[in-house]
Motif scaffolding. Sequence first.
Motif, mmCIF file in Angstrom:
data_model
loop_
_atom_site.group_PDB
_atom_site.id
_atom_site.type_symbol
_atom_site.label_atom_id
_atom_site.label_comp_id
_atom_site.label_asym_id
_atom_site.label_seq_id
_atom_site.Cartn_x
_atom_site.Cartn_y
_atom_site.Cartn_z
ATOM 1 N N THR A 189 0.842 -1.207 0.000
ATOM 2 C CA THR A 189 0.000 0.000 0.000
ATOM 3 C C THR A 189 0.870 1.247 0.000
ATOM 4 O OG1 THR A 189 -1.608 -1.239 1.287
ATOM 5 C CG2 THR A 189 -1.928 1.137 1.185
ATOM 6 N N LYS A 190 1.929 1.205 0.783
ATOM 7 C CA LYS A 190 2.854 2.365 0.809
ATOM 8 C C LYS A 190 3.435 2.613 -0.589
ATOM 9 C CE LYS A 190 7.376 3.833 2.553
ATOM 10 N NZ LYS A 190 7.366 4.906 3.534
ATOM 11 N N LEU A 191 3.905 1.553 -1.227
ATOM 12 C CA LEU A 191 4.529 1.725 -2.552
ATOM 13 C C LEU A 191 3.506 2.184 -3.585
ATOM 14 C CD1 LEU A 191 7.014 -1.269 -2.606
ATOM 15 C CD2 LEU A 191 7.479 1.150 -2.145
ATOM 16 N N GLU A 192 2.284 1.685 -3.471
ATOM 17 C CA GLU A 192 1.231 2.132 -4.389
ATOM 18 C C GLU A 192 0.976 3.638 -4.210
ATOM 19 O OE1 GLU A 192 -3.356 1.089 -5.535
ATOM 20 O OE2 GLU A 192 -2.375 -0.223 -4.066
ATOM 21 N N ALA A 193 0.984 4.084 -2.953
ATOM 22 C CA ALA A 193 0.769 5.517 -2.676
ATOM 23 C C ALA A 193 1.949 6.345 -3.187
ATOM 24 C CB ALA A 193 0.563 5.726 -1.175
ATOM 25 N N VAL A 194 3.162 5.845 -3.010
ATOM 26 C CA VAL A 194 4.345 6.558 -3.531
ATOM 27 C C VAL A 194 4.265 6.639 -5.057
ATOM 28 C CG1 VAL A 194 6.852 6.395 -3.865
ATOM 29 C CG2 VAL A 194 5.875 6.022 -1.581
#
Length: 238
Positions: free
Chosen positions: A171-176
């Motif tokens: 989820t973090k990487l998707e947001a980045v």
Amino acid sequence: MKIDILAIGAHPDDIELSCAGTLAKEIAHGKQVAILDLTQGELATRGTVEIRAKEAKNAANILGATARYNLNFDDGFFENNKAHQLQLAAYIRLLKPDMVLCNAIEDRHPDHGRAAALVLESCFLSGLQQVKTTHEGQSQDAWRPKQVYHYIQWNDAQPDFVVDISAHIDTKLEAVNAYASQFFNPKISEPETPISSQNFLDSVTYRTANLGRLIGVAHAEGFTAARLLAVDRINDLI
Ligand SMILES: [Zn+2]
């Protein structure tokens, strides 16, 4: 409105790079999280304010944030002064967060350290009843967040504590990656910047992996605290 955690960043994408895994985890546990960007990142070499605003909105949706606000301070030039402290205090009083996450106290971008000081002072002032603010014409009650922590962004600061975000790294990487205009993207022909390299994008995961390694999990995010950290029971630490 009552928010559990307010994440504040000098620029749209500071939050995603630094503490998005922690926010995604708290949201998964039912916490209300709001994001407040101090500037529109208008001095960025790549993209435009409009593109960046869309990217920020998408990133907030990916994380499941309750709301995302922008104070439209001057990117690169905003000051830690009374006018900005009062504007920030008005949002803190509106959202009533128990916890505030904000920029690193010292970092490569001078806005980050200035934002950290501005947020810390605004959280303090917000708790003073004699500091007057209004929202939509109504005077506001004092509110002071119980905790203010600084996330780690560019510099490898030594964290005071780390959060296991292994289950939320995707989820973090998707947001980045919602910030397609800013980070490594071989399909874009805009000028190279310190944050548009493959190495910078990779650093998001090699830092979380390294902090994870140090505590025996896959991925973690680190934070520092300007004040001494306290726990109720000693085994609150894992
Ligand atoms: Zn920034």
